[in-house]
Scaffold this motif. Structure first.
Motif, PDB file in Angstrom:
ATOM      1  N   THR A   1       1.151  -0.744  -0.023  1.00  0.00           N
ATOM      2  CA  THR A   1      -0.097   0.226  -0.118  1.00  0.00           C
ATOM      3  C   THR A   1       1.047   0.784  -0.034  1.00  0.00           C
ATOM      4  O   THR A   1       1.511   1.481   1.234  1.00  0.00           O
ATOM      5  N   ASP A   2       0.721   1.997  -0.419  1.00  0.00           N
ATOM      6  CA  ASP A   2       1.903   3.768  -1.292  1.00  0.00           C
ATOM      7  C   ASP A   2       3.083   3.389  -1.246  1.00  0.00           C
ATOM      8  O   ASP A   2       4.049   3.970  -0.159  1.00  0.00           O
ATOM      9  N   SER A   3       3.191   1.859  -2.003  1.00  0.00           N
ATOM     10  CA  SER A   3       4.862   1.959  -2.128  1.00  0.00           C
ATOM     11  C   SER A   3       5.193   0.950  -0.824  1.00  0.00           C
ATOM     12  O   SER A   3       7.067   1.180   0.076  1.00  0.00           O
ATOM     13  N   LYS A   4       4.351   0.826   0.733  1.00  0.00           N
ATOM     14  CA  LYS A   4       5.077   0.022   1.949  1.00  0.00           C
ATOM     15  C   LYS A   4       4.276  -1.089   1.713  1.00  0.00           C
ATOM     16  O   LYS A   4       3.126  -1.594   1.816  1.00  0.00           O
ATOM     17  N   ILE A   5       5.279  -2.160   1.926  1.00  0.00           N
ATOM     18  CA  ILE A   5       5.198  -3.489   2.207  1.00  0.00           C
ATOM     19  C   ILE A   5       5.003  -4.520   2.940  1.00  0.00           C
ATOM     20  O   ILE A   5       5.841  -3.663   4.334  1.00  0.00           O
ATOM     21  N   THR A   6       4.474  -4.572   3.432  1.00  0.00           N
ATOM     22  CA  THR A   6       3.881  -5.205   4.770  1.00  0.00           C
ATOM     23  C   THR A   6       3.642  -7.330   4.477  1.00  0.00           C
ATOM     24  O   THR A   6       3.318  -7.153   3.431  1.00  0.00           O
ATOM     25  N   VAL A   7       4.737  -7.547   5.615  1.00  0.00           N
ATOM     26  CA  VAL A   7       4.614  -9.396   5.621  1.00  0.00           C
ATOM     27  C   VAL A   7       3.169  -9.959   5.678  1.00  0.00           C
ATOM     28  O   VAL A   7       3.583  -9.873   7.584  1.00  0.00           O
ATOM     29  N   LYS A   8       2.019 -10.483   5.086  1.00  0.00           N
ATOM     30  CA  LYS A   8       1.136 -10.621   6.182  1.00  0.00           C
ATOM     31  C   LYS A   8       1.642 -12.388   6.774  1.00  0.00           C
ATOM     32  O   LYS A   8       0.793 -12.581   7.708  1.00  0.00           O
ATOM     33  N   LYS A   9       1.808 -13.259   6.023  1.00  0.00           N
ATOM     34  CA  LYS A   9       2.206 -14.562   6.297  1.00  0.00           C
ATOM     35  C   LYS A   9       3.499 -14.663   5.900  1.00  0.00           C
ATOM     36  O   LYS A   9       4.024 -14.372   4.093  1.00  0.00           O
ATOM     37  N   GLY A  10       4.167 -16.045   6.665  1.00  0.00           N
ATOM     38  CA  GLY A  10       5.696 -16.351   5.130  1.00  0.00           C
ATOM     39  C   GLY A  10       6.431 -16.320   6.288  1.00  0.00           C
ATOM     40  O   GLY A  10       6.536 -16.164   6.735  1.00  0.00           O
TER      41      GLY A  10
END
Length: 176
Positions: A127-136
């Motif tokens: 979102t808006d060039s921000k990376i968030t890792v949800k799982k893995g």
């Protein structure tokens, strides 16, 4: 037991690991060939093959002694045990000093691998060039992600390995 890197002929990493597991007991030596699952598109079909993370390298965990050292040197398709050039002198028992892989380097790599030594897919939300890792396996490690290719469903990550930073492609799933 400490971790070491064994430099082997590229393409023979799995065979050398199998040979070592037959030659040594699981208490004496553990051999790991880190792999990663990547999406590949060929003729419109998407496959998910396993690729070796560090071609030409085999990670071994053992208590290094003179006998183990020379047994490893005599292993077919093996070139040498890697040394970080800090300890290149020979010991009084004839064993050339080889470098352990530092815990700061090996632990992050091992934590990303599953029980089969495979780095699987991570689910990312961008979102808006921000990376968030949800799982893995990359969960909580957003800082090592340097580039995301949405079309190929791959991310480039940076891993410290043997004193160098290595850029590695890994497979990802992107949440819209």
């Amino acid at each position: 037991m400490n971790w070491y890197a064994l430099y082997v002929e590229t393409g023979y990493e799995e065979r050398v690991a199998k040979f070592l597991s037959e030659k040594f007991s699981s208490r004496q030596l553990r051999a790991v060939v880190p792999k990663r699952r990547l999406p590949e598109r060929k003729q419109g079909l998407i496959t998910h093959p396993l690729k070796i993370m560090f071609p030409g390298y085999l990670l071994i965990q053992t208590n290094m002694d003179t006998k183990t050292y020379y047994d490893l040197k005599e292993t077919p398709r093996t070139f040498r045990l890697l040394n970080n050039n800090k300890q290149t002198r020979q010991r009084s028992d004839g064993l050339l000093q080889v470098s352990e892989i530092e815990e700061a380097e090996i632990i992050p790599i091992l934590k990303m691998l599953d029980t089969d030594g495979v780095l699987g897919y991570s689910t990312l939300k961008i979102t808006d060039s921000k990376i968030t890792v949800k799982k893995g396996p990359l969960a909580g490690k957003e800082g090592i992600i340097k580039k995301v290719n949405r079309r190929k469903k791959r991310a480039k990550i940076v891993i410290d390995f043997l004193g160098d930073e290595r850029m590695i492609d890994v497979g990802i799933e992107i949440l819209e």
